[in-house]
Design a protein around this motif. Structure first.
Motif, mmCIF file in Angstrom:
data_model
loop_
_atom_site.group_PDB
_atom_site.id
_atom_site.type_symbol
_atom_site.label_atom_id
_atom_site.label_comp_id
_atom_site.label_asym_id
_atom_site.label_seq_id
_atom_site.Cartn_x
_atom_site.Cartn_y
_atom_site.Cartn_z
ATOM 1 N N SER A 62 74.905 62.467 -21.748
ATOM 2 C CA SER A 62 74.110 61.727 -22.721
ATOM 3 C C SER A 62 74.754 61.887 -24.087
ATOM 4 N N GLY A 63 74.724 60.826 -24.863
ATOM 5 C CA GLY A 63 75.322 60.882 -26.186
ATOM 6 C C GLY A 63 74.713 59.851 -27.099
ATOM 7 N N SER A 64 75.389 59.624 -28.200
ATOM 8 C CA SER A 64 74.929 58.660 -29.195
ATOM 9 C C SER A 64 76.082 57.737 -29.548
ATOM 10 N N LYS A 84 87.163 55.171 -14.278
ATOM 11 C CA LYS A 84 86.088 54.191 -14.412
ATOM 12 C C LYS A 84 84.954 54.813 -15.219
ATOM 13 N N ALA A 85 84.459 54.065 -16.178
ATOM 14 C CA ALA A 85 83.383 54.550 -17.049
ATOM 15 C C ALA A 85 82.291 53.493 -17.138
ATOM 16 N N THR A 86 81.056 53.946 -17.106
ATOM 17 C CA THR A 86 79.892 53.074 -17.254
ATOM 18 C C THR A 86 79.025 53.614 -18.379
ATOM 19 N N VAL A 87 78.671 52.748 -19.309
ATOM 20 C CA VAL A 87 77.834 53.128 -20.445
ATOM 21 C C VAL A 87 76.505 52.390 -20.319
ATOM 22 N N LYS A 88 75.420 53.148 -20.268
ATOM 23 C CA LYS A 88 74.083 52.559 -20.210
ATOM 24 C C LYS A 88 73.545 52.471 -21.636
ATOM 25 N N LEU A 89 73.335 51.251 -22.078
ATOM 26 C CA LEU A 89 72.986 50.985 -23.467
ATOM 27 C C LEU A 89 71.467 51.016 -23.675
ATOM 28 N N PRO A 90 71.033 51.233 -24.905
ATOM 29 C CA PRO A 90 69.580 51.203 -25.193
ATOM 30 C C PRO A 90 69.029 49.789 -25.050
ATOM 31 N N GLU A 91 67.726 49.676 -25.027
ATOM 32 C CA GLU A 91 67.094 48.373 -24.817
ATOM 33 C C GLU A 91 67.386 47.406 -25.969
ATOM 34 N N HIS A 93 69.855 46.594 -29.176
ATOM 35 C CA HIS A 93 71.118 46.912 -29.853
ATOM 36 C C HIS A 93 71.821 45.612 -30.178
ATOM 37 N N ALA A 94 72.739 45.680 -31.103
ATOM 38 C CA ALA A 94 73.575 44.528 -31.431
ATOM 39 C C ALA A 94 74.789 44.512 -30.507
ATOM 40 N N ALA A 95 75.557 43.463 -30.578
ATOM 41 C CA ALA A 95 76.788 43.398 -29.790
ATOM 42 C C ALA A 95 77.734 44.518 -30.229
ATOM 43 N N GLN A 96 78.267 45.222 -29.286
ATOM 44 C CA GLN A 96 79.142 46.353 -29.592
ATOM 45 C C GLN A 96 80.239 46.479 -28.537
ATOM 46 N N SER A 97 81.364 46.995 -28.959
ATOM 47 C CA SER A 97 82.523 47.169 -28.078
ATOM 48 C C SER A 97 82.712 48.639 -27.737
ATOM 49 N N TRP A 98 83.064 48.891 -26.473
ATOM 50 C CA TRP A 98 83.333 50.244 -26.015
ATOM 51 C C TRP A 98 84.759 50.320 -25.483
ATOM 52 N N GLN A 99 85.349 51.491 -25.600
ATOM 53 C CA GLN A 99 86.752 51.654 -25.221
ATOM 54 C C GLN A 99 86.953 53.009 -24.559
ATOM 55 N N VAL A 100 87.761 53.034 -23.502
ATOM 56 C CA VAL A 100 88.143 54.271 -22.834
ATOM 57 C C VAL A 100 89.650 54.445 -22.977
ATOM 58 N N ASP A 101 90.056 55.616 -23.434
ATOM 59 C CA ASP A 101 91.472 55.961 -23.617
ATOM 60 C C ASP A 101 91.800 57.168 -22.756
ATOM 61 N N LEU A 169 72.293 55.534 -31.838
ATOM 62 C CA LEU A 169 71.413 55.145 -30.737
ATOM 63 C C LEU A 169 71.790 55.916 -29.468
ATOM 64 N N PRO A 170 70.796 56.353 -28.686
ATOM 65 C CA PRO A 170 71.099 57.138 -27.482
ATOM 66 C C PRO A 170 71.699 56.256 -26.382
ATOM 67 N N VAL A 171 72.677 56.796 -25.678
ATOM 68 C CA VAL A 171 73.321 56.106 -24.558
ATOM 69 C C VAL A 171 73.539 57.115 -23.426
ATOM 70 N N GLY A 172 73.670 56.607 -22.224
ATOM 71 C CA GLY A 172 74.024 57.426 -21.071
ATOM 72 C C GLY A 172 75.376 56.975 -20.525
ATOM 73 N N THR A 173 76.176 57.913 -20.063
ATOM 74 C CA THR A 173 77.527 57.588 -19.608
ATOM 75 C C THR A 173 77.782 58.189 -18.231
ATOM 76 N N GLU A 174 78.621 57.496 -17.483
ATOM 77 C CA GLU A 174 79.117 57.979 -16.194
ATOM 78 C C GLU A 174 80.625 57.767 -16.156
ATOM 79 N N VAL A 175 81.347 58.789 -15.735
ATOM 80 C CA VAL A 175 82.808 58.722 -15.654
ATOM 81 C C VAL A 175 83.243 59.239 -14.286
ATOM 82 N N ARG A 176 84.152 58.511 -13.660
ATOM 83 C CA ARG A 176 84.678 58.898 -12.353
ATOM 84 C C ARG A 176 86.181 58.632 -12.321
ATOM 85 N N VAL A 177 86.917 59.566 -11.708
ATOM 86 C CA VAL A 177 88.368 59.449 -11.591
ATOM 87 C C VAL A 177 88.750 59.530 -10.118
ATOM 88 N N ASP A 178 89.500 58.557 -9.668
ATOM 89 C CA ASP A 178 90.041 58.554 -8.310
ATOM 90 C C ASP A 178 91.526 58.253 -8.395
#
Length: 270
Positions: A62-64, A84-91, A93-101, A169-178
């Motif tokens: 969990s993060g912000s 692979k990353a999944t970000v669960k956004l709050p109900e 919010h404005a349009a926003q971009s996410w990035q994984v490095d 804003l609070p967000v939930g994240t999931e990360v998986r590596v294969d």
């Protein structure tokens, strides 16, 4: 008789070459997912505090929005990791971009071979999914090259281009590596003395001094069978098969060109 004997020896060599490949056909540790019950449920905030996660696990946190979230995982030679990353956004919010490095053990940013590394979530989106497939990890590389090398890899997930109203804003994240095992096609002539793991230099110095103190080692994750455990690859099989086929071609060529044997010593017309 000699040709038959040579063919028998060649077939025996072919059987010995193929047998180890059949014995090594068991799935690698990255092919089977680990129990998610042991997966981490938090993320680090920097490279030094990155949460360690094994390949095949689904790490949650969990993060912000505006935070930098870090995870680390091991990758060995011959593997092609996919993050692979999944970000669960709050109900709301404005349009926003996410990035994984993804960064390697030298903290060099690694380019994604393919995958949606950056995605923009619409204002009504409930989640956003990201993916990054790296190039195949090489056992050795030139010092000037930017090739992926065995060791620890870091995943950084963050939002870019946020509005002021969305910060915190609070967000939930999931990360998986294969990983996919590429095999002998990615083999190179050479290997690193040590994997690029934090604290490996301190550990090597302690081993040379006869000390058992490894408290300075910053990373405890490694492949299940150790580093560079997959030294066997299909490159060995194809090399052996190529040698056997060359031997068979030599025997066949000799059989076709040897003729009917020695010429008769009886002079013609005698």
């Amino acid at each position: 008789m000699r040709i038959t004997r040579a063919l028998s020896v060649s077939l025996l060599m072919l059987g010995l070459a193929v047998a180890p490949a059949a014995a090594d056909s068991s799935p690698t540790p990255t092919d089977s997912a680990s129990a998610d019950g042991d997966a981490p449920t938090q993320a680090g905030t920097s490279f030094r505090t990155a949460t360690e996660v094994e390949q095949g696990q689904t790490a949650t946190a969990s993060g912000s929005t505006g935070d930098y979230l870090y995870w680390s995982f091991p990758a060995d030679a011959g593997q092609r990791p996919t993050v692979k990353a999944t970000v669960k956004l709050p109900e709301t919010h404005a349009a926003q971009s996410w990035q994984v490095d993804v960064y390697d053990g030298l903290r060099r940013r690694q380019a994604c071979q393919y995958g949606a590394q950056t995605r923009t979530a619409a204002a009504d989106a409930s989640s956003v999914e990201l993916a990054c497939t790296l190039r195949t990890v090489r056992a050795w590389s030139e010092t000037w090259a930017d090739d992926p090398l065995p060791g620890t890899y870091y995943v950084r997930l963050t939002a870019v281009g946020l509005t002021t109203a969305d910060l915190g804003l609070p967000v939930g994240t999931e990360v998986r590596v294969d990983s996919k095992d590429i095999g002998g096609s990615a083999a190179v002539d050479g290997s690193l003395a040590e994997p690029l793991v934090p604290g490996i230099a301190v550990k090597s110095q302690a081993d040379s001094d006869g000390s058992e103190d490894s408290s300075a080692v910053l990373s405890a994750i490694e492949p299940e069978d150790g580093w560079s455990s997959g030294w066997w690859s299909d490159r060995w099989v194809w090399t052996a098969i190529g040698g056997v086929l060359a031997a068979l071609a030599g025997v066949g060529g000799y059989a076709l060109t040897r003729g009917a044997g020695r010429p008769s010593r009886v002079p013609p017309g005698a």
